[in-house]
Design a protein around this motif. Structure first.
Motif, mmCIF file in Angstrom:
data_model
loop_
_atom_site.group_PDB
_atom_site.id
_atom_site.type_symbol
_atom_site.label_atom_id
_atom_site.label_comp_id
_atom_site.label_asym_id
_atom_site.label_seq_id
_atom_site.Cartn_x
_atom_site.Cartn_y
_atom_site.Cartn_z
ATOM 1 N N PHE A 74 0.757 -1.104 -0.048
ATOM 2 C CA PHE A 74 -0.114 0.169 -0.001
ATOM 3 C C PHE A 74 0.985 1.226 -0.148
ATOM 4 C CE2 PHE A 74 -2.151 3.519 2.311
ATOM 5 C CZ PHE A 74 -3.154 3.796 1.470
ATOM 6 N N SER A 75 0.436 2.102 -0.830
ATOM 7 C CA SER A 75 1.082 3.570 -0.929
ATOM 8 C C SER A 75 -0.048 4.715 -0.709
ATOM 9 C CB SER A 75 1.756 3.732 -2.280
ATOM 10 O OG SER A 75 2.984 2.803 -2.172
ATOM 11 N N ALA A 76 0.375 5.632 0.374
ATOM 12 C CA ALA A 76 -0.832 6.676 0.337
ATOM 13 C C ALA A 76 -0.363 7.790 -0.380
ATOM 14 C CB ALA A 76 -0.795 7.008 1.891
ATOM 15 N N LYS A 77 -1.184 8.197 -1.216
ATOM 16 C CA LYS A 77 -0.790 9.243 -2.352
ATOM 17 C C LYS A 77 -1.746 10.434 -2.296
ATOM 18 C CE LYS A 77 0.527 5.811 -5.922
ATOM 19 N NZ LYS A 77 0.229 4.533 -4.947
ATOM 20 N N ILE A 78 -0.926 11.799 -2.910
ATOM 21 C CA ILE A 78 -1.731 12.977 -2.998
ATOM 22 C C ILE A 78 -1.219 13.149 -4.364
ATOM 23 C CG2 ILE A 78 -2.009 13.844 -0.419
ATOM 24 C CD1 ILE A 78 0.701 15.549 -1.070
ATOM 25 N N LEU A 164 -3.440 -4.661 17.224
ATOM 26 C CA LEU A 164 -3.934 -3.552 16.758
ATOM 27 C C LEU A 164 -2.855 -2.529 16.149
ATOM 28 C CD1 LEU A 164 -5.429 -0.799 17.194
ATOM 29 C CD2 LEU A 164 -4.566 -0.560 19.500
ATOM 30 N N LEU A 165 -2.951 -2.105 15.095
ATOM 31 C CA LEU A 165 -2.069 -1.408 14.238
ATOM 32 C C LEU A 165 -2.214 0.266 14.321
ATOM 33 C CD1 LEU A 165 -2.019 -3.666 10.830
ATOM 34 C CD2 LEU A 165 -0.561 -3.900 13.138
ATOM 35 N N LEU A 166 -1.291 0.945 14.410
ATOM 36 C CA LEU A 166 -1.121 2.428 14.594
ATOM 37 C C LEU A 166 -0.531 3.011 13.410
ATOM 38 C CD1 LEU A 166 -2.006 5.334 15.409
ATOM 39 C CD2 LEU A 166 -0.229 4.974 17.029
ATOM 40 N N LEU A 167 -1.044 3.484 12.249
ATOM 41 C CA LEU A 167 -0.429 3.887 11.072
ATOM 42 C C LEU A 167 -0.216 5.455 11.103
ATOM 43 C CD1 LEU A 167 -2.080 1.446 8.359
ATOM 44 C CD2 LEU A 167 -0.116 0.915 9.885
ATOM 45 N N ILE A 168 0.986 5.909 11.025
ATOM 46 C CA ILE A 168 1.223 7.326 11.005
ATOM 47 C C ILE A 168 1.715 7.622 9.741
ATOM 48 C CG2 ILE A 168 2.160 9.335 12.308
ATOM 49 C CD1 ILE A 168 0.498 7.807 14.223
ATOM 50 N N PHE A 169 0.791 8.351 9.119
ATOM 51 C CA PHE A 169 1.202 8.593 7.467
ATOM 52 C C PHE A 169 1.697 9.982 7.375
ATOM 53 C CE2 PHE A 169 -1.890 5.413 6.904
ATOM 54 C CZ PHE A 169 -1.494 4.648 6.030
ATOM 55 N N CYS A 170 3.099 10.174 6.922
ATOM 56 C CA CYS A 170 3.929 11.360 6.966
ATOM 57 C C CYS A 170 4.269 11.802 5.558
ATOM 58 C CB CYS A 170 5.164 10.925 7.811
ATOM 59 S SG CYS A 170 4.855 10.274 9.369
ATOM 60 N N ALA A 173 8.576 16.153 5.337
ATOM 61 C CA ALA A 173 9.017 16.832 6.700
ATOM 62 C C ALA A 173 8.793 16.116 7.869
ATOM 63 C CB ALA A 173 8.174 18.341 6.413
ATOM 64 N N SER A 174 7.589 15.649 7.966
ATOM 65 C CA SER A 174 7.092 14.852 9.356
ATOM 66 C C SER A 174 7.857 13.484 9.250
ATOM 67 C CB SER A 174 5.835 14.685 9.398
ATOM 68 O OG SER A 174 5.066 14.083 8.295
ATOM 69 N N PHE A 175 8.168 12.999 8.184
ATOM 70 C CA PHE A 175 8.667 11.669 8.157
ATOM 71 C C PHE A 175 10.187 11.624 8.657
ATOM 72 C CE2 PHE A 175 10.597 7.751 6.521
ATOM 73 C CZ PHE A 175 9.840 7.036 6.635
ATOM 74 N N PHE A 197 5.348 4.365 11.048
ATOM 75 C CA PHE A 197 5.225 5.546 10.327
ATOM 76 C C PHE A 197 5.624 5.500 8.694
ATOM 77 C CE2 PHE A 197 7.093 5.733 14.606
ATOM 78 C CZ PHE A 197 6.076 7.158 15.085
ATOM 79 N N LEU A 198 4.601 5.960 7.970
ATOM 80 C CA LEU A 198 4.617 5.468 6.382
ATOM 81 C C LEU A 198 4.572 6.739 5.799
ATOM 82 C CD1 LEU A 198 1.763 2.782 6.623
ATOM 83 C CD2 LEU A 198 4.329 2.292 6.784
ATOM 84 N N PRO A 199 5.291 6.754 4.599
ATOM 85 C CA PRO A 199 5.490 7.995 3.899
ATOM 86 C C PRO A 199 4.330 8.021 2.892
ATOM 87 C CG PRO A 199 6.649 6.284 2.742
ATOM 88 C CD PRO A 199 6.354 5.684 4.135
#
Length: 211
Positions: A74-78, A164-170, A173-175, A197-199
């Motif tokens: 999985f890849s989060a995108k903008i 339980l999974l906690l996914l922090i998308f960054c 800069a925040s990464f 922590f995922l980009p």
């Protein structure tokens, strides 16, 4: 059916040296129990196979499997230059991804209690819970304290068995703010939660970041 034909083959297959059946040295009861055990193993294996659309059933869902699926595929995108990462957009992307891979994915599942809090995703009818956050907000003190409260409530509900999974998308800069990463990990050290922590991939930034 595969187990049936395998058992039939074993019973009728002659031994090379003696010419006797391969199972002549076993009693009928032992043969029946052996066949039943093979059938059980086959059905157990079959139960964990993907459905006709390739989606994993509940019996195949583990925290390890979901974790690897998200990290590796999985890849989060903008896509718009003016867009900034937001939780709703990332959640929609993640839901579409998970729904294509897993049979039962529920968004905003109530966890019970007087506050009626909801977890972002329930996977496999209670097998795994997922909460997502955006790095920029998760690192702020007020949001971090709220997050600790959420994780505590989730642990008290159905997600306390390392599921339980906690996914922090960054963003970029925040990464790179590893001090904040460590601070959040330390804060959650006594909770049952896997933090990642995922980009967020953007065509307008250098997103070639090491996870």
């Amino acid at each position: 059916m595969g187990a049936f034909y395998l058992c039939k083959y074993l019973i009728t297959q002659p031994m090379h040296l003696s010419g006797e059946s391969a199972l002549d040295n076993f009693t009928q009861t032992e043969i029946i129990f052996g066949i039943a055990f093979l059938v059980f193993l086959y059905l157990l294996w079959q139960k964990k196979q993907p459905d006709k659309n390739g989606r994993l059933p509940d019996s195949a869902i583990t925290a390890d499997r979901v974790e690897k699926l998200i990290i590796n595929e999985f890849s989060a995108k903008i896509t718009a230059k003016t867009s900034s990462p937001n939780e709703k957009t990332i959640q929609e992307q993640l839901y579409n991804f998970l729904e294509s891979k897993i049979l039962h994915v529920q968004e905003h599942k109530p966890i019970g209690g007087v506050t009626n809090k909801k977890i972002d995703f329930d996977i496999g009818c209670g097998a795994v819970g997922i909460e997502i956050k955006i790095g920029k907000s998760a690192f702020k003190n007020t949001e971090r304290n709220r997050l600790v409260g959420q994780i505590t409530d989730y642990n008290k509900a159905n997600y306390s068995n390392d599921n339980l999974l906690l996914l922090i998308f960054c963003d970029v800069a925040s990464f790179k703010q590893r001090v904040f990463h460590k601070d959040l990990l330390d804060t959650l050290a006594n909770h049952s939660v896997r933090v990642h922590f995922l980009p967020i991939i953007s065509p307008y930034e250098n997103s070639n970041l090491e996870i």
